[in-house]
Design a protein around this motif. Structure first.
Motif, PDB file in Angstrom:
ATOM      1  N   LEU A  96       0.831  -1.212  -0.091  1.00  0.00           N
ATOM      2  CA  LEU A  96       0.110   0.066  -0.130  1.00  0.00           C
ATOM      3  C   LEU A  96       0.841   1.332   0.089  1.00  0.00           C
ATOM      4  O   LEU A  96       0.659   2.360  -0.799  1.00  0.00           O
ATOM      5  N   ILE A  97       2.115   1.293   0.805  1.00  0.00           N
ATOM      6  CA  ILE A  97       2.837   2.470   0.595  1.00  0.00           C
ATOM      7  C   ILE A  97       3.529   2.381  -0.820  1.00  0.00           C
ATOM      8  O   ILE A  97       3.586   3.479  -1.103  1.00  0.00           O
TER       9      ILE A  97
ATOM     10  N   SER B  18      -0.594 -12.582  -2.705  1.00  0.00           N
ATOM     11  CA  SER B  18      -1.439 -12.268  -2.162  1.00  0.00           C
ATOM     12  C   SER B  18      -1.384 -10.865  -1.384  1.00  0.00           C
ATOM     13  O   SER B  18      -2.623 -10.072  -0.929  1.00  0.00           O
ATOM     14  N   SER B  19      -0.094 -10.235  -1.284  1.00  0.00           N
ATOM     15  CA  SER B  19      -0.040  -8.896  -0.661  1.00  0.00           C
ATOM     16  C   SER B  19      -0.593  -7.954  -1.964  1.00  0.00           C
ATOM     17  O   SER B  19      -1.041  -6.518  -1.362  1.00  0.00           O
TER      18      SER B  19
ATOM     19  N   TYR C 174      -8.011  -5.506   0.144  1.00  0.00           N
ATOM     20  CA  TYR C 174      -8.844  -4.603  -0.013  1.00  0.00           C
ATOM     21  C   TYR C 174      -8.611  -3.158  -0.064  1.00  0.00           C
ATOM     22  O   TYR C 174      -9.036  -2.514  -0.910  1.00  0.00           O
ATOM     23  N   GLU C 175      -7.596  -2.801   0.718  1.00  0.00           N
ATOM     24  CA  GLU C 175      -7.160  -1.176   0.688  1.00  0.00           C
ATOM     25  C   GLU C 175      -6.527  -0.933  -0.478  1.00  0.00           C
ATOM     26  O   GLU C 175      -6.751   0.149  -0.947  1.00  0.00           O
TER      27      GLU C 175
ATOM     28  N   ALA D 277      -6.668   1.837  -5.864  1.00  0.00           N
ATOM     29  CA  ALA D 277      -6.385   1.807  -7.180  1.00  0.00           C
ATOM     30  C   ALA D 277      -7.638   2.323  -8.027  1.00  0.00           C
ATOM     31  O   ALA D 277      -7.609   3.181  -8.971  1.00  0.00           O
ATOM     32  N   LYS D 278      -8.643   1.684  -7.459  1.00  0.00           N
ATOM     33  CA  LYS D 278     -10.050   2.262  -8.128  1.00  0.00           C
ATOM     34  C   LYS D 278     -10.426   3.669  -7.936  1.00  0.00           C
ATOM     35  O   LYS D 278     -10.510   4.476  -8.819  1.00  0.00           O
TER      36      LYS D 278
END
Length: 218
Positions: A7-8, A33-34, A38-39, A44-45
């Motif tokens: 995420l970072i 898997s990383s 969901y975050e 990205a969306k």
């Protein structure tokens, strides 16, 4: 790689690429898997990033890093280690030298030419759907399942006539043990025939003396 660390990295990617709804960014990933938290998907969306996950077991052919980057990086790092060992005889590479050696190898590998080569070789950019020959799509031997074809009436009759004998224990042992050992075990032992003793009696034709070995007996 973990979900939080990815995420970072995603925020770093978005800040540098700066995608917009009219000019979205395509991010090609493997199936780790990383990359599927969901975050990360929500980020990205919202920020106009299209995530494309490569098919399983295809990254050696489809991932630009695997195709064009990791090979030269491995080569340059090994060259740096070899040169360092020659310059420092009697010493070994420890964690205190890895960062410096890796940095030099990374600087040689992280070039625009190698990056473009990775996307071109995988057929991503410029897009080439025929980049891989037909034989690469054939199933491997381990997953190839032969089709059971029904036997004809003649083949079934021939199979009934064949007397299939199960191997006995001795045959199984013969297959496992060396041939020379089995020959020694199964061969009949040779029994030495008794030889006549040297001290035998003999009758002389010229006289009536009996000979016992070298001695004459009247």
């Amino acid at each position: 790689m973990t979900g939080d660390l990815f995420l970072i990295w995603m925020n770093h990617f978005i800040d540098n690429v700066r995608p917009t709804p009219k000019k979205r960014a395509l991010l090609i990933l493997d199936g780790h898997s990383s990359h599927k938290s969901y975050e990360a998907l929500e980020l990205a969306k919202k920020r106009s990033v299209v995530l494309f996950c490569l098919p399983a077991h295809c990254t050696p052919r489809l991932q630009p890093l695997d195709v064009a980057f990791f090979g030269p990086l491995h080569k340059y790092y090994n060259q740096g280690v070899t040169q360092w060992l020659k310059q420092n005889p009697g010493r070994t590479v420890t964690i205190y030298q890895v960062a410096s050696l890796f940095n030099k190898a990374y600087d040689k590998t992280a070039t625009l030419e190698i990056a473009l080569s990775g996307f071109r070789t995988t057929g991503i950019s410029p897009f080439n759907r025929d980049i891989f020959p037909e034989h690469m799509f054939l199933p491997s031997l381990t997953t190839d399942v032969t089709e059971d074809i029904p036997a004809t009436e003649e083949e079934r009759l021939n199979d009934d006539l064949v007397d299939v004998q199960e191997p006995n224990e001795m045959q199984l042992v013969n297959n496992l043990l060396p041939t020379t050992f089995m020959q020694q075990m199964t061969s009949r032992p040779t029994v030495a025939e008794p030889q006549p003793s040297a001290d035998i009696y003999a009758t002389s034709t010229s006289n009536s003396k009996k000979i016992l070995g070298p001695k004459f007996i009247d």
